[in-house]
Design a protein around this motif. Structure first.
Motif, PDB file in Angstrom:
ATOM      1  N   LYS A 112      -6.423   5.967 -17.384  1.00 20.74           N
ATOM      2  CA  LYS A 112      -6.741   4.691 -16.914  1.00 20.74           C
ATOM      3  C   LYS A 112      -7.516   3.645 -17.813  1.00 20.74           C
ATOM      4  N   HIS A 113      -8.147   4.229 -18.829  1.00 21.94           N
ATOM      5  CA  HIS A 113      -8.829   3.164 -19.697  1.00 21.94           C
ATOM      6  C   HIS A 113      -7.778   2.783 -20.760  1.00 21.94           C
ATOM      7  N   ARG A 127       0.765  -1.239  -0.021  1.00 22.42           N
ATOM      8  CA  ARG A 127      -0.127   0.144   0.018  1.00 22.42           C
ATOM      9  C   ARG A 127       0.812   1.258   0.103  1.00 22.42           C
ATOM     10  N   ASP A 182      -0.932  -7.883  -5.325  1.00 22.45           N
ATOM     11  CA  ASP A 182      -0.777  -6.406  -5.801  1.00 22.45           C
ATOM     12  C   ASP A 182       0.227  -6.677  -6.810  1.00 22.45           C
ATOM     13  N   ASN A 210      -1.094  -1.071  -8.439  1.00 25.15           N
ATOM     14  CA  ASN A 210      -2.847  -1.721  -8.918  1.00 25.15           C
ATOM     15  C   ASN A 210      -3.451  -0.929  -9.597  1.00 25.15           C
ATOM     16  N   GLY A 211      -2.854  -0.254 -10.641  1.00 27.41           N
ATOM     17  CA  GLY A 211      -3.299   0.494 -11.653  1.00 27.41           C
ATOM     18  C   GLY A 211      -4.057   1.852 -10.899  1.00 27.41           C
ATOM     19  N   GLU A 212      -4.335   2.040  -9.722  1.00 26.69           N
ATOM     20  CA  GLU A 212      -4.906   3.403  -9.293  1.00 26.69           C
ATOM     21  C   GLU A 212      -4.087   4.288  -8.401  1.00 26.69           C
ATOM     22  N   THR A 213      -2.992   3.870  -7.783  1.00 27.33           N
ATOM     23  CA  THR A 213      -2.290   4.575  -6.793  1.00 27.33           C
ATOM     24  C   THR A 213      -0.996   5.105  -7.288  1.00 27.33           C
ATOM     25  N   LEU A 261       2.478   2.954 -10.874  1.00 25.01           N
ATOM     26  CA  LEU A 261       1.089   2.849 -10.289  1.00 25.01           C
ATOM     27  C   LEU A 261       1.051   1.581  -9.521  1.00 25.01           C
ATOM     28  N   GLU A 296      -2.324  12.743 -15.965  1.00 25.76           N
ATOM     29  CA  GLU A 296      -3.041  12.349 -14.598  1.00 25.76           C
ATOM     30  C   GLU A 296      -3.539  11.105 -14.818  1.00 25.76           C
ATOM     31  N   VAL A 297      -3.783   9.988 -13.596  1.00 25.76           N
ATOM     32  CA  VAL A 297      -4.430   8.720 -13.766  1.00 25.76           C
ATOM     33  C   VAL A 297      -5.508   8.715 -14.527  1.00 25.76           C
ATOM     34  N   GLY A 298      -6.466   9.648 -14.228  1.00 27.66           N
ATOM     35  CA  GLY A 298      -7.882   9.514 -14.631  1.00 27.66           C
ATOM     36  C   GLY A 298      -7.632   9.887 -16.323  1.00 27.66           C
TER      37      GLY A 298
END
Length: 597
Positions: free
Chosen positions: A238-239, A166, A274, A220-223, A218, A233-235
């Motif tokens: 993400k796709h 984490r 993870d 887990n593909g998010e943090t 990143l 940015e991650v947003g």
């Protein structure tokens, strides 16, 4: 049409040699080179773009390997605290006063020691325990209701010793970092507490400090663990991100109106569900700019090359035609009865050889034969040296990693248990290191090789205690026979790592050395995990691969050394049954072993 071609042929045939040579050079050399050059320049852009993408992939793959090494180091550190008696006592003891807590904290120095030893990688180490009698500090923290309701804590408790990763705030620091959390257990399976090991953020940042593009790491593909850039940015991406199982992915993507080359390396984290993803975004226009510059350099270089080549063609055609004319003049004089030759033609080409007398030709031929003979002897010496270099290279590939594990074991036992058997371990380890460093192409006695293996096995017994047992039997009369050095230890090491280390309960290794017909057989067997048919067949294939990497390279190393020394009739054979046993036999010639030191 045929008449025109005939007229053209007659016109060319009527030219002097100099002009015909120029036409041949231009049609057969210059025009094809110019055509091919233009075609290559036209297609160079796609090649250079692909090379730029490949280079980006290679850089990310190198970074992936370093990140995997960092994760492996952190995982190893957490395992050092398993079954730590002093840590278990602090976590479970009911303290009666503050002074007693402080004294125990002062005596327990493992957190501080590991923090110093791995200072370049670790930012902090602390543990969360359920003990109301302790006083929390930056290293020991009580599990409050708030912490117990945290997702990472619940997951660490549920994994029963498994690792979770984490991105969390570092205790006693003002920044966040990637951390590994693991529930520690006692030997009885009781919970000790959740251990947290935090990685320094700059450890990741230094991997990409020289890159001139956007880089993200990143979890887990998010943090976001590391962000070297300000535009993405991650947003937004993400796709575009691949799944955990995808491995390396490279593709062109559009972010807004800007086109990028996205390269992604996915890293499954050790003993965990993870994963990390290293993602780079290089602007496509930057690649095109570099490609354009390279093409312009190529065009300039090609133009210079064309000018130089045409100049050289003109010079050599003139020189060649002039020498032919001189040769023709002398032939005409000879036809008229004048046999006196002018000064000899300069150079060593065919015209000069025709112009020279026969004796010179014979002398040159003899000189050439002598040169060929010397080259042949030189080539044979190079072949012998290459074989010797390959043998030494294979002999030097013995994997030394178990020495580092042993040193770590000695240090931990001395620090943790304060036992006095360290002297014997160091003594045996020194013998192993000395034998390994002094090993070369010369042979050693079976007795010495067996002693080396026994030292190694005794050290492993200190690591695994009663879990590792072994038996060694050498047929009477074979103790002084000579064999290649360091051929038993790699096999025994593989038996422990791949056969017995993961086995529950006691594992046994049997070493049996005996004579069979005109051969010497070294049999090493274990009752460990074994291998299925697929893995066994793969291992058989790898035995004959000189450059093979990965698991079981010690077996392949021994097999190649034996083959290089004694021939293809000898080497290593392997038999294994999954969940039952693995048996490795080293077949040596009896005649070679009879030579004693």
């Amino acid at each position: 049409m045929a008449q025109k071609m005939k007229s053209l042929f007659n016109w060319i045939s009527g030219m002097k040699l100099r002009y015909r040579m120029l036409i041949v050079y231009i049609i057969g050399g210059a025009l094809p080179i110019i055509t091919i050059g233009l075609y290559l320049v036209h297609g160079m852009s796609s090649i250079l773009i692909e090379q730029a993408k490949n280079a980006e992939g290679i850089e990310l793959e190198m970074a992936k390997n370093q990140v995997e090494e960092i994760a492996s180091t952190v995982s190893t550190v957490t395992k050092y605290f398993y079954f730590d008696a002093q840590l278990e006592e602090i976590a479970t003891k009911q303290y009666e006063n503050y002074r007693e807590v402080v004294e125990d904290y002062k005596d327990f120095t493992s957190f501080l020691d590991y923090g110093r030893y791995y200072n370049s990688t670790l930012a902090w180490i602390n543990i969360y325990v359920k003990n109301d009698s302790i006083v929390g500090n930056s290293r020991f923290s009580q599990v409050t209701d708030e912490i117990e309701n945290e997702e990472w804590y619940q997951l660490a408790a549920k994994r029963n010793g498994g690792a979770i990763w984490r991105y969390r705030p570092v205790p006693s620091a003002g920044y966040d970092a990637l951390a590994l959390f693991r529930m520690l257990k006692t030997k009885k399976g009781e919970d000790v507490g959740v251990l947290g090991v935090y990685i320094r953020p700059e450890r990741f940042e230094t991997l990409f400090q020289d890159k001139d593009c956007e880089v993200l790491i990143l979890l887990n593909g998010e943090t976001i663990v590391t962000d070297l850039g300000e535009q993405i940015e991650v947003g937004q991406i993400k796709h575009f991100l691949p799944s955990k199982e995808s491995g390396k992915v490279q593709k062109n993507v559009f972010l807004g109106r800007q086109e990028y080359v996205m390269t992604c390396e996915t890293i499954p984290l050790i003993e965990s569900q993870d994963y990390l993803q290293i993602i780079s975004f290089r602007a496509y226009r930057d690649i095109l700019h570099d490609v354009y510059n390279q093409i312009m350099k190529s065009i300039v270089f090609f133009a210079l090359s064309a000018v130089i080549s045409v100049t050289i063609i003109l010079y050599f055609s003139r020189s060649f035609s002039g020498r032919v004319e001189r040769f023709l003049t002398q032939m005409q004089k000879a036809a008229e009865g004048s046999f006196e030759l002018e000064e000899r033609l300069e150079g060593n080409d065919e015209i000069a050889e025709l112009y020279n007398y026969l004796g010179t030709m014979i002398y040159q031929i003899q000189k050439l034969l002598a040169e060929i003979y010397r080259e042949k002897l030189h080539a044979e010496r190079l072949t012998i040296q290459q074989k010797d270099a390959e043998f030494k290279m294979l002999a030097s590939q013995i994997n030394p990693h178990f020495l580092y594990n042993t040193l770590e074991t000695i240090r931990m036992r001395a620090r943790r248990s304060k036992q006095y058997d360290i002297e014997e371990i160091v003594k045996m380890l020194a013998k192993i290191m000395r034998s390994t460093l002094q090993a070369g192409a010369s042979e050693v006695m079976i007795r010495e090789e067996v002693e080396l293996v026994e030292h190694y096995l005794k050290i492993q017994q200190y690591r695994f205690e009663e879990r590792i047992q072994y038996h060694v039997h050498v047929q009477e009369g074979l103790e002084k026979l000579c064999i290649l050095p360091l051929i038993l230890q790699p096999i025994v090491e593989n038996s422990i790592i791949h056969g017995l280390e993961s086995k529950e309960g006691i594992g046994t290794i049997d070493i049996n050395i005996y004579s069979k017909s005109d051969k010497t057989v070294i049999c090493i067997s274990d009752d460990g995990m074994g291998m299925n048919k697929e893995k066994l067949n793969e291992l058989h294939r790898k035995l004959n691969c000189y450059n093979e990497k990965g698991r079981h390279i010690g077996v392949s190393n021994v097999h190649q050394r034996v083959k290089l020394k004694y021939g293809d009739s000898f080497g290593v054979t392997i038999d294994s049954v999954e969940g039952s046993y693995t048996k490795v036999e080293i077949l040596l010639p009896r005649a070679a072993a009879l030579k004693t030191l």
